[in-house]
Design an enzyme around this catalytic site. Structure first.
Site, PDB file in Angstrom:
ATOM      1  N   ARG A  44       0.837  -1.205   0.000  1.00 23.97           N
ATOM      2  CA  ARG A  44       0.000   0.000   0.000  1.00 23.97           C
ATOM      3  C   ARG A  44       0.868   1.249   0.000  1.00 23.97           C
ATOM      4  NH1 ARG A  44      -1.838   3.228   4.300  1.00 23.97           N
ATOM      5  NH2 ARG A  44      -3.831   4.280   3.952  1.00 23.97           N
ATOM      6  N   SER A 117     -12.942  -2.195   1.791  1.00 26.25           N
ATOM      7  CA  SER A 117     -13.028  -1.598   3.139  1.00 26.25           C
ATOM      8  C   SER A 117     -14.449  -1.154   3.434  1.00 26.25           C
ATOM      9  CB  SER A 117     -12.118  -0.373   3.237  1.00 26.25           C
ATOM     10  OG  SER A 117     -10.774  -0.751   3.128  1.00 26.25           O
ATOM     11  N   LYS A 147      -3.356   6.230   8.804  1.00 27.26           N
ATOM     12  CA  LYS A 147      -4.269   6.635   7.726  1.00 27.26           C
ATOM     13  C   LYS A 147      -4.859   7.982   8.116  1.00 27.26           C
ATOM     14  CE  LYS A 147      -8.481   4.889   5.466  1.00 27.26           C
ATOM     15  NZ  LYS A 147      -8.257   5.053   4.038  1.00 27.26           N
TER      16      LYS A 147
HETATM   17  N1  3NM Z   1      -7.337   1.320   6.651  1.00 23.89           N
HETATM   18  P1  3NM Z   1      -2.459   0.721  11.881  1.00 23.89           P
HETATM   19  S1  3NM Z   1      -7.317   1.934   9.094  1.00 23.89           S
HETATM   20  C1  3NM Z   1      -4.961   1.272   5.995  1.00 23.89           C
HETATM   21  O1  3NM Z   1     -10.278   1.799   8.588  1.00 23.89           O
HETATM   22  C2  3NM Z   1      -6.032   1.458   6.979  1.00 23.89           C
HETATM   23  O2  3NM Z   1     -10.094   1.129   6.531  1.00 23.89           O
HETATM   24  C3  3NM Z   1      -8.150   1.561   7.677  1.00 23.89           C
HETATM   25  O3  3NM Z   1      -2.871   1.027  10.367  1.00 23.89           O
HETATM   26  C4  3NM Z   1      -9.606   1.502   7.593  1.00 23.89           C
HETATM   27  O4  3NM Z   1      -2.410  -0.751  12.031  1.00 23.89           O
HETATM   28  C5  3NM Z   1      -5.843   1.786   8.314  1.00 23.89           C
HETATM   29  O5  3NM Z   1      -1.083   1.350  11.994  1.00 23.89           O
HETATM   30  C6  3NM Z   1      -4.536   1.978   8.993  1.00 23.89           C
HETATM   31  O6  3NM Z   1      -3.452   1.413  12.748  1.00 23.89           O
HETATM   32  C7  3NM Z   1      -4.148   0.813   9.868  1.00 23.89           C
END
Ligand code: 3NM
Length: 222
Positions: A44, A117, A147
Site C-alpha cells: 500500500r 473496506s 491513515k
Molecule cells: N485502513 P495501523 S485503518 C490502511 O479503517 C487502513 O479502513 C483503515 O494502520 C480503515 O495498524 C488503516 O497502523 C490503517 O493502525 C491501519
C-alpha cells in the site's frame, strides 16, 4: 475465495514506503514479518512520503511479490487495479472512495481476489450483495496514525456487530496490537490487519507470536 485462502487472511500485514522507519526497507521488513508468521501482505503506497514513480512502484511490487510467493503468503495490491493486473497479484484491495468496486470487478473478471473496506452497516450489507467481493476490511477499530483520512474509530462492540452482519470473511483493521485484539471474537473475525504494530515493533517475531496467542492460532512461524 476458498476456505484455504480465507484462512490466509488471519495475519494480514500492510505496508508501503510511507510506513518505514529511517533504516528499514520494505523487502527486509516483509521477510521478517513472514518469518514471524504473517499469512497475507498488502502493498500500500499512499499519502505523504509514499513512492509515486510508477516504474519504481512496479519494481518494488514485483520484488515483494516474489518474496510472498516463495512463502505462500497472499499478495494484495492496495487501490491500483492496473498494477495488480499487470503483475498478476493474488488480489486487489479497495476502499469506498477508491476506484468504484463495480469497475474493479468488470476489469479484473475473476483474475484477482477483491477486498473492500467497510466502515458502517450499509457498506457491509452492500458488500454482502456483491458475489465478487472476497472479504471485507472493517475499521478503524481503534485510533490509527497510519491513515490520515480514517473514519472515526468503531470500537470493539460495533466491530462485532458489523462482523456478525457480514457474510464475507472479515479482516479487522485500525490501531490493532497484540494486546487490544485479545477481546475479539475470532469466530466472527477472520483476520487482523496490522501496519504500525509491525513497522514500529522492535521485535516483529515476538509481536506476531503474541498475536498468534491472542488469536489461538496454531504456531506457524517459520
Ligand atoms: N485502513 P495501523 S485503518 C490502511 O479503517 C487502513 O479502513 C483503515 O494502520 C480503515 O495498524 C488503516 O497502523 C490503517 O493502525 C491501519
Amino acid at each position: 475465495m476458498n476456505a484455504f485462502q480465507a484462512n490466509k487472511l488471519a495475519l494480514y500485514f500492510i505496508a508501503g514506503t510511507q510506513d518505514l522507519a529511517p533504516n528499514q526497507t520494505l523487502p527486509e521488513l516483509l521477510e521478517k514479518a513472514i518469518r514471524g508468521g504473517i499469512t497475507a501482505f498488502q502493498y500500500r503506497e499512499k499519502g505523504p512520503n509514499s513512492l509515486k514513480d510508477a516504474h519504481a512502484l512496479e519494481e518494488m511490487a514485483r520484488t515483494l511479490q516474489v518474496i510472498c510467493r516463495k512463502h505462500q503468503v497472499l499478495f494484495f495490491i492496495n487501490d491500483d487495479l492496473e498494477l495488480a493486473l499487470t503483475i498478476q497479484a493474488d488480489g486487489v484491495h479497495v476502499g469506498q472512495t477508491d476506484q468504484p468496486i463495480q469497475e474493479v470487478i468488470a476489469r479484473s473478471a475473476g483474475q484477482l481476489m477483491i477486498g473492500l473496506s467497510c466502515h458502517q452497516l450499509a457498506e457491509v450489507q452492500a458488500a454482502n450483495d456483491i458475489p465478487e467481493v472476497d472479504y471485507v476490511g472493517i475499521g478503524p477499530v481503534f485510533k490509527t496514525s497510519s491513515k490520515s483520512d480514517a473514519e472515526p474509530p468503531l470500537g470493539i462492540e460495533a466491530l462485532h456487530v458489523l462482523a456478525a452482519v457480514s457474510t464475507k470473511p472479515v479482516v479487522a483493521i485500525g490501531g490493532l496490537t497484540p494486546l487490544n485484539i485479545s477481546d475479539f471474537d475470532f469466530n466472527t473475525i477472520t483476520g487482523i490487519a496490522l501496519i504500525s504494530a509491525l513497522t514500529q515493533s522492535d521485535d516483529i517475531a515476538q509481536t506476531l507470536n503474541l498475536c498468534h496467542q491472542a488469536m489461538h492460532l496454531v504456531d506457524c512461524q517459520t
